[in-house]
Scaffold this active site. Structure first.
Site, mmCIF file in Angstrom:
data_model
loop_
_atom_site.group_PDB
_atom_site.id
_atom_site.type_symbol
_atom_site.label_atom_id
_atom_site.label_comp_id
_atom_site.label_asym_id
_atom_site.label_seq_id
_atom_site.Cartn_x
_atom_site.Cartn_y
_atom_site.Cartn_z
ATOM 1 N N GLY A 79 0.837 -1.191 0.000
ATOM 2 C CA GLY A 79 0.000 0.000 0.000
ATOM 3 C C GLY A 79 0.877 1.249 0.000
ATOM 4 O O GLY A 79 0.557 2.246 -0.645
ATOM 5 N N THR A 80 1.973 1.176 0.720
ATOM 6 C CA THR A 80 2.910 2.306 0.769
ATOM 7 C C THR A 80 3.392 2.650 -0.640
ATOM 8 O O THR A 80 3.411 3.826 -1.041
ATOM 9 C CB THR A 80 4.111 1.947 1.668
ATOM 10 O OG1 THR A 80 3.628 1.684 2.989
ATOM 11 C CG2 THR A 80 5.137 3.068 1.705
ATOM 12 N N ASN A 152 -6.589 5.067 9.473
ATOM 13 C CA ASN A 152 -6.061 3.845 10.074
ATOM 14 C C ASN A 152 -6.056 3.883 11.598
ATOM 15 O O ASN A 152 -6.122 2.851 12.247
ATOM 16 C CB ASN A 152 -4.645 3.574 9.571
ATOM 17 C CG ASN A 152 -3.772 4.798 9.561
ATOM 18 O OD1 ASN A 152 -4.081 5.777 8.892
ATOM 19 N ND2 ASN A 152 -2.691 4.767 10.315
ATOM 20 N N GLN A 182 -7.351 1.230 4.491
ATOM 21 C CA GLN A 182 -8.125 0.800 5.663
ATOM 22 C C GLN A 182 -9.608 0.677 5.341
ATOM 23 O O GLN A 182 -10.354 0.029 6.064
ATOM 24 C CB GLN A 182 -7.946 1.787 6.825
ATOM 25 C CG GLN A 182 -6.566 1.767 7.422
ATOM 26 C CD GLN A 182 -6.266 0.488 8.215
ATOM 27 O OE1 GLN A 182 -7.161 -0.229 8.658
ATOM 28 N NE2 GLN A 182 -4.994 0.201 8.393
ATOM 29 N N SER A 202 -4.111 -2.305 -0.093
ATOM 30 C CA SER A 202 -3.029 -3.192 0.346
ATOM 31 C C SER A 202 -3.621 -4.524 0.798
ATOM 32 O O SER A 202 -4.533 -4.554 1.636
ATOM 33 C CB SER A 202 -2.291 -2.528 1.519
ATOM 34 O OG SER A 202 -1.371 -3.433 2.075
ATOM 35 N N CYS A 328 7.484 6.203 19.551
ATOM 36 C CA CYS A 328 8.617 6.561 20.383
ATOM 37 C C CYS A 328 9.772 6.949 19.471
ATOM 38 O O CYS A 328 10.391 6.095 18.855
ATOM 39 C CB CYS A 328 9.005 5.384 21.261
ATOM 40 S SG CYS A 328 10.167 5.836 22.527
HETATM 41 N N1 PLP Z 1 -2.241 3.571 4.192
HETATM 42 C C1 PLP Z 1 -2.923 3.259 5.300
HETATM 43 C C2 PLP Z 1 -4.150 4.027 5.667
HETATM 44 C C3 PLP Z 1 -2.481 2.220 6.127
HETATM 45 O O1 PLP Z 1 -3.151 1.916 7.241
HETATM 46 C C4 PLP Z 1 -1.316 1.504 5.756
HETATM 47 C C5 PLP Z 1 -0.772 0.432 6.623
HETATM 48 O O2 PLP Z 1 -0.817 0.530 7.833
HETATM 49 C C6 PLP Z 1 -0.664 1.859 4.569
HETATM 50 C C7 PLP Z 1 -1.157 2.900 3.814
HETATM 51 C C8 PLP Z 1 0.559 1.144 4.111
HETATM 52 O O3 PLP Z 1 0.264 -0.131 3.578
HETATM 53 P P1 PLP Z 1 1.389 -1.253 3.534
HETATM 54 O O4 PLP Z 1 1.481 -1.815 4.911
HETATM 55 O O5 PLP Z 1 0.883 -2.262 2.551
HETATM 56 O O6 PLP Z 1 2.646 -0.623 3.085
#
Ligand code: PLP
Length: 383
Positions: A79-80, A152, A182, A202, A328
């Site tokens: 997703g990133t 998220n 999410q 993702s 942290c």
């Molecule tokens: N965007 C949101 C809203 C998320 O919650 C997350 C993961 O926590 C991501 C992007 C990133 O996804 P990935 O873990 O597949 O890199």
């Protein structure tokens, strides 16, 4: 008070927003492509053709589940990566300032800031983007606007249709991206994301494997690739396809969509019992946001006079697996940027807890959390 160290009670995984176990449908779909059907879909022979067929089938499924055309789907490694490709890729095609909400995931926020010239729209106390402020940040120079479908951390659902109307009126050249990572488990993304040009998901958030995602880039919306090489994904994302992961993501998506309505109804009831139970059992416990505008799987609370980190340690020892938004960094605990943006006071933000539910959450999980969390809070307050 129950004995927090009694492990015989079992455990409750309440961190589904962090990641989910794989659905059996996804594991089953994936296995052949890790063993016998191992071909590289880019080749021309029979073994490759078999992989290509599976990839095409997965693309059709993912497209249907996201309300897109197959050619609009770009498979990514997370997703990133999908968020990065959307924002950096679209901005490279048409340079200009980026605009995003203050509660975006760091995959969006940090991408925007890394590109420079980023504008951030504030949110209200409920975590919903301030449309007036967003409107003020939009003008003809803006290249990309990014507002997530669901948050998220606190689970807030963002008003994408209103955001899109503002963008089309005030920044007609801009592309609109939405992070639906999410949202996918809980909301009808295929319909809700229609106003967006770019949509990120993702797999591991809805029962697929980790390390696979997808970006919808609608017809006519160009993104410059971040990863160069063999020209896969119509030259938008190079690299040999993770066929097994993609096939599994498609299977998890299909199952999620087919069961979504029933899952939402069931999990919302569990979440409400959990949230109401905590509010009743723990003095000075505040629920974050407005439950009526949150996804079903999110229960976010803060407890006065308690530090999240200490609370999580006690919960972990007692078999309740949850998380908190505070990070942290270099020895100092910072409140989460999401809670800070919502105007949650620092002390309260540092005592927050996210319990996130999912398809496998049961009444027994909620019972355990309702037994353990109040006892852990009491122990910390009295200690
Ligand atoms: N965007 C949101 C809203 C998320 O919650 C997350 C993961 O926590 C991501 C992007 C990133 O996804 P990935 O873990 O597949 O890199």
């Amino acid at each position: 008070m129950p004995n927090l160290d009694d492990a015989s009670r079992g455990s409750a995984y309440l961190d589904w927003a962090a990641t989910t176990p794989m659905r059996p449908e996804a594991v089953e779909a994936m296995l052949p492509f890790l063993t016998d059907r191992f071909g590289n879909p880019a080749g021309g022979h029979a073994v490759s053709r078999e992989a290509r067929k599976a990839l095409d089938g997965a693309r059709d499924t993912v497209a249907a589940c996201l309300g897109a055309r197959p050619a609009e789907v770009v498979f990514t490694g997370s997703g990133t990566e999908a968020d990065n490709l959307a924002i950096a890729g679209a901005r490279a095609v048409r340079p200009g300032p980026t605009v995003c909400s203050a509660v975006e995931h760091h995959a969006v926020l940090h991408t925007c800031t890394s590109l420079g010239d980023s504008r951030v729209a504030s949110v209200g106390p409920d975590g919903v983007v301030d449309l007036e402020r967003l409107g003020e940040l939009l003008d003809e120079s803006v290249s990309v606007v990014s507002v997530m479908l669901a948050n998220n951390e606190v689970g807030t659902i963002e008003p994408l249709a209103e955001v899109a109307a503002l963008v089309r009126a005030r920044a007609p050249q801009a592309v609109l991206h939405t992070d639906a990572v999410q949202a996918f488990s809980w909301l009808e993304v295929a319909a809700l994301a229609v106003p967006a040009d770019l949509v990120a998901v993702s797999a591991h958030k809805f029962g697929g494997p980790k390390g696979v995602g997808a970006l919808v880039a609608r017809q006519g919306v160009r993104v410059q690739p971040l990863i160069h090489g063999g020209g896969q994904e119509s030259d938008r994302r190079s690299g040999t396809h993770n066929v097994a992961g993609i096939v599994a993501m498609a299977a998890a998506m299909r199952a999620t969509v087919d069961e979504r309505e029933a899952t939402v109804a069931r999990v919302a009831r569990l979440r409400d019992r959990l949230a109401d139970g905590l509010l009743a059992a723990v003095p000075d416990c505040i629920e974050t946001g407005d439950r009526s505008t949150k996804i079903a799987g999110n229960c976010h609370m803060s407890f006065e006079g308690v530090e999240s980190e200490s609370l999580l340690v006690l919960l972990d020892a007692a078999g309740v697996y949850a998380s908190a938004g505070s990070a942290c960094a270099s020895g100092a605990v910072d409140p989460s940027h999401v809670l800070a943006a919502m105007g949650v006071p620092r002390d309260r933000a540092l005592g927050s807890l996210r319990l996130s539910l999912g398809t496998g959450t049961s009444d027994a999980d909620v019972d355990l959390a309702l037994e353990v969390v109040p006892a852990a809070v009491e122990r910390l307050r009295s200690g």
